[in-house]
Scaffold this motif. Structure first.
Motif, short mmCIF file in Angstrom:
data_model
loop_
_atom_site.label_atom_id
_atom_site.label_comp_id
_atom_site.label_asym_id
_atom_site.label_seq_id
_atom_site.Cartn_x
_atom_site.Cartn_y
_atom_site.Cartn_z
N SER A 154 -4.18 0.73 6.19
CA SER A 154 -5.40 0.30 5.51
C SER A 154 -6.45 1.41 5.57
CB SER A 154 -5.95 -0.99 6.09
OG SER A 154 -6.30 -0.83 7.45
N GLU A 155 -6.55 2.09 6.69
CA GLU A 155 -7.50 3.19 6.81
C GLU A 155 -7.13 4.33 5.87
OE1 GLU A 155 -9.09 6.29 10.19
OE2 GLU A 155 -8.45 4.30 10.83
N ASP A 200 -4.73 13.85 -0.15
CA ASP A 200 -4.06 14.03 1.14
C ASP A 200 -3.71 12.68 1.76
OD1 ASP A 200 -4.17 16.80 1.03
OD2 ASP A 200 -6.09 16.91 2.08
N SER A 201 -4.61 11.71 1.63
CA SER A 201 -4.37 10.38 2.22
C SER A 201 -3.22 9.66 1.53
CB SER A 201 -5.64 9.53 2.16
OG SER A 201 -6.66 10.14 2.93
N MET A 229 -8.97 5.94 -1.51
CA MET A 229 -9.91 5.45 -2.52
C MET A 229 -11.18 6.29 -2.51
SD MET A 229 -8.43 3.00 -4.16
CE MET A 229 -6.97 4.02 -3.94
N GLN A 230 -11.67 6.62 -1.32
CA GLN A 230 -12.87 7.45 -1.22
C GLN A 230 -12.61 8.83 -1.82
OE1 GLN A 230 -14.25 8.12 2.80
NE2 GLN A 230 -16.34 8.44 2.08
N LEU A 233 0.83 -1.20 0.00
CA LEU A 233 0.00 0.00 0.00
C LEU A 233 0.87 1.26 0.00
CD1 LEU A 233 -2.84 -1.01 2.49
CD2 LEU A 233 -2.82 -1.18 -0.01
N VAL A 234 1.95 1.24 0.78
CA VAL A 234 2.87 2.38 0.81
C VAL A 234 3.58 2.52 -0.54
CG1 VAL A 234 4.96 3.31 1.89
CG2 VAL A 234 3.15 2.28 3.31
N LYS A 235 4.00 1.40 -1.11
CA LYS A 235 4.66 1.43 -2.41
C LYS A 235 3.74 1.99 -3.49
CE LYS A 235 7.10 -1.65 -5.60
NZ LYS A 235 7.55 -3.02 -5.85
#
Length: 123
Positions: free
Chosen positions: A60-61, A43-44, A67-68, A28-30
């Protein structure tokens, strides 16, 4: 086959791989880092790519928030399985992944993720 061999993933495809449980916290970080390099910014995503030793409960959050923010809904496990299976088959046909690697991924990483929800012979 390592999931890293499938990178980069678009956010929409990443949502499906995530929905299937195929992405780790490091993945996810990659992905966030790659998206920023491709000028995909929220921002996320920006916060997500800063994690050096990511824990899944933290990132994950952030991934779900990203995605949202991008207007992407994370599909259900069954929907994710269909999307991921289609992506893998396209890669097999194009030759970007080996046929046996793709078939093994489909069996081990897709089929086994949904066999409790959609058992053999149920469709």
């Amino acid at each position: 086959m390592k999931i890293d061999n499938l990178f980069p993933l678009t956010p929409k495809l990443a949502a499906a791989y995530y929905g299937l449980g195929a992405l780790s916290s490091v993945h996810l970080v990659k992905l966030a880092d790659q998206w920023l390099c491709q000028s995909i910014f929220t921002d996320s995503i920006n916060i997500l790519q800063t994690h050096k030793a990511p824990k899944m409960y933290e990132v994950s959050e952030l991934f779900e928030d990203a995605m949202q923010e991008l207007g992407i809904t994370i599909p259900t496990r069954i929907e994710s399985a269909w999307i991921v299976a289609e992506d893998i088959m396209k890669r097999m046909v194009s030759g970007s992944i080996e046929l046996m690697d793709g078939a093994n991924f489909l069996y081990n990483d897709v089929h086994h993720e949904i066999d409790d929800v959609l058992p053999d012979g149920s469709i």
